[in-house]
Scaffold this active site. Structure first.
Site, PDB file in Angstrom:
ATOM      1  NE  ARG A 163      -3.863  -2.096  -0.017  1.00 39.25           N
ATOM      2  CZ  ARG A 163      -3.594  -3.269  -0.606  1.00 39.25           C
ATOM      3  NH1 ARG A 163      -2.476  -3.433  -1.303  1.00 39.25           N
ATOM      4  NH2 ARG A 163      -4.444  -4.259  -0.529  1.00 39.25           N
ATOM      5  CB  SER A 213      -8.477  -0.980   4.643  1.00 38.67           C
ATOM      6  OG  SER A 213      -9.031  -2.179   4.177  1.00 38.67           O
ATOM      7  CD  GLU A 283      -5.166   0.440   2.751  1.00 38.33           C
ATOM      8  OE1 GLU A 283      -4.885  -0.512   3.524  1.00 38.33           O
ATOM      9  OE2 GLU A 283      -5.844   0.306   1.725  1.00 38.33           O
TER      10      GLU A 283
HETATM   11  C1  LIG Z   1     -15.455   0.722  -0.528  1.00 40.01           C
HETATM   12  C2  LIG Z   1     -13.976   0.856  -0.715  1.00 40.01           C
HETATM   13  C3  LIG Z   1     -13.215  -0.280  -0.890  1.00 40.01           C
HETATM   14  C4  LIG Z   1     -11.826  -0.173  -1.076  1.00 40.01           C
HETATM   15  N1  LIG Z   1     -11.101  -1.312  -1.262  1.00 40.01           N
HETATM   16  C5  LIG Z   1      -9.778  -1.216  -1.507  1.00 40.01           C
HETATM   17  C6  LIG Z   1      -9.018  -2.402  -1.776  1.00 40.01           C
HETATM   18  O1  LIG Z   1      -9.517  -3.509  -1.829  1.00 40.01           O
HETATM   19  N2  LIG Z   1      -7.698  -2.256  -1.999  1.00 40.01           N
HETATM   20  C7  LIG Z   1      -7.087  -1.051  -2.000  1.00 40.01           C
HETATM   21  O2  LIG Z   1      -5.877  -0.988  -2.234  1.00 40.01           O
HETATM   22  N3  LIG Z   1      -7.780   0.078  -1.734  1.00 40.01           N
HETATM   23  C8  LIG Z   1      -9.108   0.019  -1.503  1.00 40.01           C
HETATM   24  N4  LIG Z   1      -9.823   1.163  -1.249  1.00 40.01           N
HETATM   25  C9  LIG Z   1      -9.120   2.442  -1.180  1.00 40.01           C
HETATM   26  C10 LIG Z   1      -9.026   3.170  -2.538  1.00 40.01           C
HETATM   27  O3  LIG Z   1     -10.001   2.682  -3.409  1.00 40.01           O
HETATM   28  C11 LIG Z   1      -7.666   2.976  -3.179  1.00 40.01           C
HETATM   29  O4  LIG Z   1      -6.666   3.447  -2.319  1.00 40.01           O
HETATM   30  C12 LIG Z   1      -7.576   3.714  -4.532  1.00 40.01           C
HETATM   31  O5  LIG Z   1      -6.413   3.297  -5.205  1.00 40.01           O
HETATM   32  C13 LIG Z   1      -7.573   5.231  -4.373  1.00 40.01           C
HETATM   33  O6  LIG Z   1      -7.695   5.795  -5.668  1.00 40.01           O
HETATM   34  P1  LIG Z   1      -8.328   7.237  -5.869  1.00 40.01           P
HETATM   35  O7  LIG Z   1      -8.235   7.552  -7.312  1.00 40.01           O
HETATM   36  O8  LIG Z   1      -9.684   7.318  -5.271  1.00 40.01           O
HETATM   37  O9  LIG Z   1      -7.324   8.115  -5.032  1.00 40.01           O
HETATM   38  P2  LIG Z   1      -7.664   9.427  -4.185  1.00 40.01           P
HETATM   39  O10 LIG Z   1      -8.352   9.064  -2.927  1.00 40.01           O
HETATM   40  O11 LIG Z   1      -8.318  10.447  -5.050  1.00 40.01           O
HETATM   41  O12 LIG Z   1      -6.194   9.907  -3.838  1.00 40.01           O
HETATM   42  C14 LIG Z   1      -5.370   9.153  -2.969  1.00 40.01           C
HETATM   43  C15 LIG Z   1      -3.934   9.678  -3.106  1.00 40.01           C
HETATM   44  O13 LIG Z   1      -3.477   9.418  -4.421  1.00 40.01           O
HETATM   45  C16 LIG Z   1      -3.054  10.619  -5.027  1.00 40.01           C
HETATM   46  N5  LIG Z   1      -3.352  10.574  -6.465  1.00 40.01           N
HETATM   47  C17 LIG Z   1      -4.535  10.354  -7.082  1.00 40.01           C
HETATM   48  N6  LIG Z   1      -4.386  10.424  -8.408  1.00 40.01           N
HETATM   49  C18 LIG Z   1      -3.076  10.702  -8.639  1.00 40.01           C
HETATM   50  C19 LIG Z   1      -2.304  10.905  -9.811  1.00 40.01           C
HETATM   51  N7  LIG Z   1      -2.836  10.856 -11.051  1.00 40.01           N
HETATM   52  N8  LIG Z   1      -0.993  11.167  -9.671  1.00 40.01           N
HETATM   53  C20 LIG Z   1      -0.425  11.230  -8.437  1.00 40.01           C
HETATM   54  N9  LIG Z   1      -1.105  11.060  -7.295  1.00 40.01           N
HETATM   55  C21 LIG Z   1      -2.415  10.790  -7.401  1.00 40.01           C
HETATM   56  C22 LIG Z   1      -3.843  11.712  -4.322  1.00 40.01           C
HETATM   57  O14 LIG Z   1      -3.240  12.983  -4.468  1.00 40.01           O
HETATM   58  C23 LIG Z   1      -3.831  11.194  -2.912  1.00 40.01           C
HETATM   59  O15 LIG Z   1      -2.600  11.483  -2.304  1.00 40.01           O
HETATM   60  C24 LIG Z   1     -11.200   1.091  -1.065  1.00 40.01           C
HETATM   61  C25 LIG Z   1     -11.987   2.248  -0.910  1.00 40.01           C
HETATM   62  C26 LIG Z   1     -13.364   2.137  -0.746  1.00 40.01           C
HETATM   63  C27 LIG Z   1     -14.180   3.388  -0.595  1.00 40.01           C
END
Ligand SMILES: Cc1cc2nc3c(=O)[nH]c(=O)nc-3n(C[C@H](O)[C@H](O)[C@H](O)COP(=O)(O)OP(=O)(O)OC[C@H]3O[C@@H](n4cnc5c(N)ncnc54)[C@H](O)[C@@H]3O)c2cc1C
Length: 290
Positions: A163, A213, A283
């Site tokens: 992660r 998480s 996380e």
């Molecule tokens: C119901 C639910 C279930 C989930 N299950 C999982 C799971 O099974 N496994 C898991 O790993 N995660 C899980 N997550 C967490 C989340 O989905 C992941 O961490 C996902 O990868 C976050 O992506 P995001 O685009 O929403 O990032 P954001 O929340 O928008 O951003 C998170 C971070 O990434 C950075 N970021 C986003 N885009 C970029 C980019 N283009 N360049 C550089 N930095 C960037 C942001 O600035 C921030 O620091 C879950 C979340 C929810 C709500």
């Protein structure tokens, strides 16, 4: 472009995060193309404004005071397929990558179907599920700094660990990434996607606003097991509650503030530390002005 015409002013981040929490972003700009993304970063640089890229907002706890500078909401979604390799722009929903793979008879990317958020967020945090993670399937990624310079790095150069990647706590933007699956067939991929979707619905509180998480699993254990064993299932702080369905999820059951969630996280950390001597590492990323 003048800064006063740059995006929307004081946009509530609660409208853009899966927890439905977060104060205003000074400037909020939605980008849907590579040109938009590069252009918005150039305007931010010109005005010396800090930049935060927002993917799906599914792994962040935004402070109640909000975010100073510019939030770029990355809705640039584009994929192409070459053999078993999929190139995806950073704003592509991870689930779309899984769908494109399945449609093209590529297997090994099915786990992406149920991880919310974008390709950029997944690379930034080495997202993973069901025994696979971004590290296992990413070939390379194109990155950009806030000067607009771009370069391509291999998987090994991203420093992926559980992660995390070495992009965290840096302003480096993921522009696009290439993922590699294996040759397979569409029916197998679709069946697997259905299986994992059902497993998630059974185990996770998907009907309530959450951010996945809250803590990373400590080596050899599960954060949810420890929080539950500490007697914290159902514990509340203001409008935030430790889910009764899965103790490593904090859900927004009312009008939870960011401080409610942060206090509840600290309570989980304190009690798990006192009872089991284990340090829980968040996380979810805390962003904005605290
Ligand atoms: C119901 C639910 C279930 C989930 N299950 C999982 C799971 O099974 N496994 C898991 O790993 N995660 C899980 N997550 C967490 C989340 O989905 C992941 O961490 C996902 O990868 C976050 O992506 P995001 O685009 O929403 O990032 P954001 O929340 O928008 O951003 C998170 C971070 O990434 C950075 N970021 C986003 N885009 C970029 C980019 N283009 N360049 C550089 N930095 C960037 C942001 O600035 C921030 O620091 C879950 C979340 C929810 C709500």
């Amino acid at each position: 472009m003048k800064v006063h015409s740059f995006g929307v002013r004081d946009e509530p981040m609660s409208k853009h995060t899966s927890l439905h929490i977060g104060g205003p972003a000074d400037y909020f700009v939605r980008v849907t193309t590579e040109r938009d993304l590069v252009g918005a970063i150039a305007v931010a640089r010109e005005h010396e404004l800090p930049v935060l890229v927002l993917g799906g907002g599914t792994n962040m706890l935004v402070s109640d005071r909000g975010i100073r500078g510019v939030v770029l909401q990355n809705d640039w979604s584009e994929t192409s397929v070459d053999g078993v390799t999929i190139t995806a722009s950073s704003g592509t929903p991870l689930a779309s990558v899984a769908a494109v793979a399945a449609r093209n008879g590529i297997v090994g990317l099915e786990w992406m179907a149920t991880v919310p958020g974008t390709v950029g967020g997944a690379v930034h945090g080495n997202a993973g599920a069901f025994g696979s993670e971004t590290k296992d399937v990413l070939s390379d990624a194109t990155l950009m700094d806030l000067n607009g310079d771009t370069w391509t790095v291999s998987n090994a150069e991203l420093g992926f660990e559980y992660r995390t990647s070495n992009l965290q706590k840096t302003p480096i933007v993921v522009v696009r990434a290439r993922f590699r699956g294996q040759p397979g067939d569409r029916a197998t991929a679709v069946r697997r996607i259905k299986e994992i979707a059902n497993e998630r619905i059974a185990k996770q509180p998907l009907a309530q606003p959450n951010t996945g998480s809250i803590f990373r699993n400590p080596p050899g254990d599960h954060a949810g097991r420890l929080i539950e064993a500490a007697g914290l299932k159902g514990a509340t702080e203001g409008g935030a509650m430790v889910s009764t369905k899965h103790a490593n999820f904090i859900v927004n059951v009312g009008d939870a503030s960011a401080i409610d969630v942060k206090s509840l996280m600290e309570r989980c950390q304190r009690e798990v530390r006192e009872k089991f001597g284990v340090e829980l590492i968040p996380e979810v990323e805390l962003v904005g002005e605290w």
